[in-house]
Each structure stands twice: as structure tokens, then as C-alpha cells.
Design a protein around this motif. Sequence first.
Motif, mmCIF file in Angstrom:
data_model
loop_
_atom_site.group_PDB
_atom_site.id
_atom_site.type_symbol
_atom_site.label_atom_id
_atom_site.label_comp_id
_atom_site.label_asym_id
_atom_site.label_seq_id
_atom_site.Cartn_x
_atom_site.Cartn_y
_atom_site.Cartn_z
ATOM 1 N N TYR A 3 -49.242 75.371 -20.876
ATOM 2 C CA TYR A 3 -48.849 75.294 -19.468
ATOM 3 C C TYR A 3 -47.962 76.464 -19.049
ATOM 4 C CZ TYR A 3 -44.886 73.050 -21.784
ATOM 5 O OH TYR A 3 -43.842 72.759 -22.633
ATOM 6 N N LEU A 4 -47.531 77.302 -19.987
ATOM 7 C CA LEU A 4 -46.741 78.483 -19.639
ATOM 8 C C LEU A 4 -47.593 79.740 -19.475
ATOM 9 C CD1 LEU A 4 -43.601 78.119 -21.929
ATOM 10 C CD2 LEU A 4 -43.815 77.591 -19.504
ATOM 11 N N ASN A 5 -48.896 79.641 -19.735
ATOM 12 C CA ASN A 5 -49.759 80.827 -19.699
ATOM 13 C C ASN A 5 -49.703 81.565 -18.371
ATOM 14 O OD1 ASN A 5 -50.519 80.403 -22.315
ATOM 15 N ND2 ASN A 5 -52.509 79.506 -21.808
ATOM 16 N N ALA A 6 -49.761 80.851 -17.260
ATOM 17 C CA ALA A 6 -49.745 81.510 -15.943
ATOM 18 C C ALA A 6 -48.413 82.214 -15.705
ATOM 19 C CB ALA A 6 -50.007 80.487 -14.839
ATOM 20 N N LEU A 7 -47.312 81.574 -16.106
ATOM 21 C CA LEU A 7 -45.997 82.206 -15.942
ATOM 22 C C LEU A 7 -45.856 83.430 -16.847
ATOM 23 C CD1 LEU A 7 -43.669 79.082 -15.703
ATOM 24 C CD2 LEU A 7 -44.166 80.744 -13.903
ATOM 25 N N GLU A 8 -46.392 83.345 -18.053
ATOM 26 C CA GLU A 8 -46.340 84.482 -18.971
ATOM 27 C C GLU A 8 -47.144 85.656 -18.428
ATOM 28 O OE1 GLU A 8 -47.710 82.843 -22.643
ATOM 29 O OE2 GLU A 8 -45.735 82.058 -23.167
ATOM 30 N N ALA A 9 -48.296 85.366 -17.820
ATOM 31 C CA ALA A 9 -49.123 86.422 -17.242
ATOM 32 C C ALA A 9 -48.422 87.081 -16.058
ATOM 33 C CB ALA A 9 -50.474 85.856 -16.815
ATOM 34 N N GLN A 10 -47.717 86.283 -15.261
ATOM 35 C CA GLN A 10 -47.054 86.807 -14.071
ATOM 36 C C GLN A 10 -45.761 87.542 -14.406
ATOM 37 O OE1 GLN A 10 -46.072 83.833 -11.160
ATOM 38 N NE2 GLN A 10 -45.172 85.306 -9.752
ATOM 39 N N TRP A 11 -44.948 86.988 -15.284
ATOM 40 C CA TRP A 11 -43.610 87.524 -15.539
ATOM 41 C C TRP A 11 -43.474 88.234 -16.883
ATOM 42 C CZ3 TRP A 11 -40.028 87.485 -11.730
ATOM 43 C CH2 TRP A 11 -40.251 86.625 -10.655
ATOM 44 N N GLY A 12 -44.460 88.120 -17.734
ATOM 45 C CA GLY A 12 -44.385 88.701 -19.072
ATOM 46 C C GLY A 12 -43.938 87.649 -20.075
ATOM 47 N N ALA A 13 -44.614 87.620 -21.204
ATOM 48 C CA ALA A 13 -44.335 86.594 -22.210
ATOM 49 C C ALA A 13 -42.908 86.676 -22.727
ATOM 50 C CB ALA A 13 -45.325 86.711 -23.363
ATOM 51 N N ALA A 14 -42.413 87.893 -22.969
ATOM 52 C CA ALA A 14 -41.056 88.039 -23.521
ATOM 53 C C ALA A 14 -40.015 87.472 -22.556
ATOM 54 C CB ALA A 14 -40.768 89.508 -23.822
ATOM 55 N N ARG A 15 -40.203 87.726 -21.272
ATOM 56 C CA ARG A 15 -39.233 87.239 -20.283
ATOM 57 C C ARG A 15 -39.259 85.719 -20.189
ATOM 58 N NH1 ARG A 15 -38.547 89.662 -14.175
ATOM 59 N NH2 ARG A 15 -36.558 88.654 -13.699
ATOM 60 N N ILE A 16 -40.445 85.131 -20.201
ATOM 61 C CA ILE A 16 -40.558 83.673 -20.137
ATOM 62 C C ILE A 16 -40.012 83.039 -21.404
ATOM 63 C CG2 ILE A 16 -42.190 81.741 -20.066
ATOM 64 C CD1 ILE A 16 -41.616 83.067 -17.336
ATOM 65 N N HIS A 17 -40.297 83.625 -22.549
ATOM 66 C CA HIS A 17 -39.779 83.064 -23.799
ATOM 67 C C HIS A 17 -38.261 83.125 -23.837
ATOM 68 C CE1 HIS A 17 -43.852 83.606 -26.044
ATOM 69 N NE2 HIS A 17 -43.932 82.840 -24.973
ATOM 70 N N GLN A 18 -37.686 84.197 -23.309
ATOM 71 C CA GLN A 18 -36.222 84.276 -23.223
ATOM 72 C C GLN A 18 -35.699 83.258 -22.216
ATOM 73 O OE1 GLN A 18 -34.140 86.036 -25.101
ATOM 74 N NE2 GLN A 18 -32.412 85.129 -24.021
ATOM 75 N N ALA A 19 -36.434 83.054 -21.146
ATOM 76 C CA ALA A 19 -35.996 82.145 -20.082
ATOM 77 C C ALA A 19 -35.881 80.703 -20.555
ATOM 78 C CB ALA A 19 -36.961 82.221 -18.900
ATOM 79 N N ILE A 20 -36.715 80.291 -21.514
ATOM 80 C CA ILE A 20 -36.686 78.897 -21.948
ATOM 81 C C ILE A 20 -35.715 78.657 -23.101
ATOM 82 C CG2 ILE A 20 -39.031 78.433 -21.152
ATOM 83 C CD1 ILE A 20 -39.969 78.595 -24.058
ATOM 84 N N GLN A 21 -35.053 79.702 -23.554
ATOM 85 C CA GLN A 21 -34.089 79.519 -24.640
ATOM 86 C C GLN A 21 -32.905 78.688 -24.159
ATOM 87 O OE1 GLN A 21 -34.752 80.558 -27.807
ATOM 88 N NE2 GLN A 21 -36.685 81.083 -26.846
ATOM 89 N N PRO A 22 -32.372 77.842 -25.026
ATOM 90 C CA PRO A 22 -31.191 77.074 -24.639
ATOM 91 C C PRO A 22 -29.961 77.967 -24.578
ATOM 92 C CG PRO A 22 -31.822 76.560 -26.902
ATOM 93 C CD PRO A 22 -32.859 77.494 -26.347
ATOM 94 N N LEU A 23 -29.151 77.746 -23.586
ATOM 95 C CA LEU A 23 -27.893 78.471 -23.430
ATOM 96 C C LEU A 23 -26.785 77.433 -23.477
ATOM 97 C CD1 LEU A 23 -26.476 81.170 -22.771
ATOM 98 C CD2 LEU A 23 -26.746 80.588 -20.361
#
Length: 94
Positions: A3-23
Motif C-alpha cells: 500500500y506504500l507503492n504509490a507514495l514511494e513512486a511519488q516521493w521516492g522510496a528512501a523518503r517514505i521509508h524515513q518518514a515511517i520511522q518511529p521518532l
Amino acid sequence: MQYLNALEAQWGAARIHQAIQPLFIGDGEEPGDPPITVLNASVNDPDLWNHLSSDDRERLYLAFMELQYDLTELAADLHRVAEPGLGGFELDTL
């Protein structure tokens, strides 16, 4: 996490993967005050966060929760790991 494929395509996989990291915010020093965990994107990537629809934010949150669950399970597993004894093995020396 298909379900993250569209967001990864739009924003870049690295950015989305960083975005979902817990802070982690807060250290729980006060009695009964657990640390606060938030989505990294909501704090460290406001440009991304502000451009997402509520559905996309929900997708990031779902991925974040799955990641939290995985890390919790991993931490629990690590505490159960018993280090092997040396037994009859000798360490090689240089």
C-alpha cells in the motif's frame, strides 16, 4: 507493504521509508511517564506531511504501526537469545 507503492513512486522510496520511522520524543524520566513515539514524517518532514491526504497519512501510520510491532517483537526475541558457550572450541589467535 504494497500500500506504500504509490507514495514511494511519488516521493521516492528512501523518503517514505524515513518518514515511517518511529521518532521518540521524551525520555520517560518522570514516574509513569512513558516515552512518546510519533511518526517521523509528522515532525521531520513537514513538506511531505502537509502535502499528504488524510488517506495517505493513514497509510504511513499503518506502516509505522507495523514497524513498531516488528521492532517490539525483535527486541523481545533478542532478550531470549542465549550466547553460545565456547565449549570445546578455541579461538584462533593472530
